[in-house]
Design a protein around this motif. Sequence first.
Motif: not given
Length: 154
Positions: A95-116, A131-134
């Motif tokens: 999951v973390w890798s996909t979030i990072v890859d999609v953020a890169e693809e979109l050139d996202a300015t910010l990633i927002v996520t919750g934490t357990r 943590d891994r996304v960060l």
Amino acid sequence: MTILVAYDGSDDSKAAIAYAGTLLKGQEAVVLSVWERLALASIRGSAGMIAPVDTTAEDEAIQAATRELAEQGAGLAVQAGLNATARWESDSLAVWSTIVDVAEELDATLIVTGTRGLGGVRSLLLGSTSDRVLHHAGRPVLIVPSKEDKETKE
């Protein structure tokens, strides 16, 4: 400015959407839900299902459920004040890798996520998606603490 919001349907991810809406009202956002294929393989292995299985119907159901989850999250984001669209990925190894890859693809300015709310030794042993996304995103990440984290500190 495009914001990528990770959404898994948990209370923590709902809180992250609400906070992002308050903080970034009116901004473009993509709400991403990810199905981790490795999790399904692990479940099959635990059940003793090692032989190849025709997973066509299962894959279609997973795709539909992941899409529905992303659309639910996008709906919450719109209610929270974001200009949000849904995106789903259902064939992820992590999951973390996909979030990072999609953020890169979109050139996202910010990633927002919750934490357990994992901390200390548990976090070191188990790791966490946030943590891994960060540590791998290479862009700003907003991690919204869980309600449990807030209650623990009070």
